[in-house]
Motif scaffolding. Sequence first.
Motif, mmCIF file in Angstrom:
data_model
loop_
_atom_site.group_PDB
_atom_site.id
_atom_site.type_symbol
_atom_site.label_atom_id
_atom_site.label_comp_id
_atom_site.label_asym_id
_atom_site.label_seq_id
_atom_site.Cartn_x
_atom_site.Cartn_y
_atom_site.Cartn_z
ATOM 1 N N UNK A 131 46.849 54.688 29.151
ATOM 2 C CA UNK A 131 47.350 53.396 28.679
ATOM 3 C C UNK A 131 48.586 53.582 27.810
ATOM 4 N N UNK A 132 49.406 52.529 27.730
ATOM 5 C CA UNK A 132 50.544 52.550 26.817
ATOM 6 C C UNK A 132 50.080 52.370 25.383
ATOM 7 N N UNK A 133 49.078 51.505 25.204
ATOM 8 C CA UNK A 133 48.578 51.227 23.858
ATOM 9 C C UNK A 133 47.261 50.471 23.995
ATOM 10 N N UNK A 134 46.674 50.104 22.864
ATOM 11 C CA UNK A 134 45.473 49.279 22.863
ATOM 12 C C UNK A 134 45.782 47.937 22.209
ATOM 13 N N UNK A 135 44.973 46.937 22.522
ATOM 14 C CA UNK A 135 45.048 45.631 21.867
ATOM 15 C C UNK A 135 43.669 45.328 21.287
ATOM 16 N N UNK A 136 43.589 45.257 19.969
ATOM 17 C CA UNK A 136 42.331 44.891 19.320
ATOM 18 C C UNK A 136 42.270 43.374 19.225
ATOM 19 N N UNK A 137 41.362 42.757 19.976
ATOM 20 C CA UNK A 137 41.187 41.312 19.894
ATOM 21 C C UNK A 137 40.521 40.967 18.562
ATOM 22 N N UNK A 140 43.288 51.104 41.176
ATOM 23 C CA UNK A 140 42.799 52.420 41.590
ATOM 24 C C UNK A 140 43.856 53.495 41.335
ATOM 25 N N UNK A 141 43.529 54.717 41.734
ATOM 26 C CA UNK A 141 44.457 55.818 41.569
ATOM 27 C C UNK A 141 44.636 56.176 40.108
ATOM 28 N N UNK A 142 45.893 56.241 39.667
ATOM 29 C CA UNK A 142 46.216 56.545 38.270
ATOM 30 C C UNK A 142 47.117 55.429 37.743
ATOM 31 N N UNK A 143 46.530 54.344 37.249
ATOM 32 C CA UNK A 143 47.329 53.212 36.775
ATOM 33 C C UNK A 143 48.189 53.607 35.570
ATOM 34 N N UNK A 144 49.340 52.971 35.449
ATOM 35 C CA UNK A 144 50.219 53.167 34.298
ATOM 36 C C UNK A 144 50.743 51.812 33.850
ATOM 37 N N UNK A 145 51.362 51.805 32.669
ATOM 38 C CA UNK A 145 52.005 50.583 32.201
ATOM 39 C C UNK A 145 51.051 49.482 31.782
ATOM 40 N N UNK A 146 49.883 49.834 31.292
ATOM 41 C CA UNK A 146 48.936 48.798 30.875
ATOM 42 C C UNK A 146 48.528 48.992 29.413
ATOM 43 N N UNK A 147 48.101 47.901 28.811
ATOM 44 C CA UNK A 147 47.570 47.910 27.451
ATOM 45 C C UNK A 147 46.069 47.680 27.551
ATOM 46 N N UNK A 148 45.287 48.519 26.906
ATOM 47 C CA UNK A 148 43.832 48.454 27.023
ATOM 48 C C UNK A 148 43.274 47.449 26.012
ATOM 49 N N UNK A 181 43.842 57.093 20.865
ATOM 50 C CA UNK A 181 43.976 58.438 21.438
ATOM 51 C C UNK A 181 43.232 58.521 22.767
ATOM 52 N N UNK A 182 42.013 57.979 22.817
ATOM 53 C CA UNK A 182 41.253 57.979 24.071
ATOM 54 C C UNK A 182 41.997 57.192 25.144
ATOM 55 N N UNK A 183 42.481 56.001 24.761
ATOM 56 C CA UNK A 183 43.158 55.128 25.726
ATOM 57 C C UNK A 183 44.412 55.784 26.293
ATOM 58 N N UNK A 184 45.181 56.444 25.448
ATOM 59 C CA UNK A 184 46.448 57.015 25.896
ATOM 60 C C UNK A 184 46.272 58.354 26.594
ATOM 61 N N UNK A 185 45.455 59.234 26.037
ATOM 62 C CA UNK A 185 45.334 60.580 26.598
ATOM 63 C C UNK A 185 44.407 60.643 27.812
ATOM 64 N N UNK A 186 43.328 59.866 27.799
ATOM 65 C CA UNK A 186 42.348 59.923 28.891
ATOM 66 C C UNK A 186 42.618 58.874 29.962
#
Length: 243
Positions: free
Chosen positions: A144-150, A186-194, A136-141
Amino acid sequence: HVVVLVATVRALKMHGGGPTVTAGVPLPKEYTAENLDLLEKGCSNLRKQIQNATCFGVPVVVAVNAFKSDTDGELELVCRIAKESGAFDAVKCSHWAEGGKGAVALAEAVQRASLAPSDFRFLYDVELPIADKIRIIAQKIYGADDIELLPEAQQKVEVYTKQGFGNLPICMAKTHLSLSHDPERKGVPTGFVLPIRDIRASIGAGFLYPLVGTMSTMPGLPTRPCFYDIDLDPVSEQVNGLF
């Protein structure tokens, strides 16, 4: 009752695509001369930060910390965009030069905002699973598209949940230089997985803190601390070397 969001013209220019700043090297001219186009592009980051703050249901006051090289046009642009983006108010601040006098307008704006209606709410329910709270933090704040738990992070999720710490809130350990995990974006990145490298627990303090990307929990200190160049003139009583 109020969120005070601090912004600078220089930081917003960097988010607009300004050149890299290197410690100990003079600032590129883009940061010391008026450049409204670059600044307006960087204000996309300010819009997102205002949006993030309003997610919590309280009014936002933007404090524009003015440098001596900032022009009136640049300061007015930031204040205008901030208010158009949903800020309760946006004011120029010069307390670094004028002390309390330079922050009167900010104090008055905060006072007015504190009297405005507010409906504080949390971003997520702490009873949600650990991974869901991070997502929720990654997507709303962060956007990010999603998270990846290593693997190490996934193992910690299982351990902390089994130990009864799954209902603790989350405090993200992440670079402050970007909304993403990559400080160069920078700016407002999109299309990434955290990527979540690890998750650690501060049980006494009462939270879990995921380590995002390559983020380190050790502070980065300069080889030559700034205090070497700061001194007090006993005659004028002026502090030298702060700026």
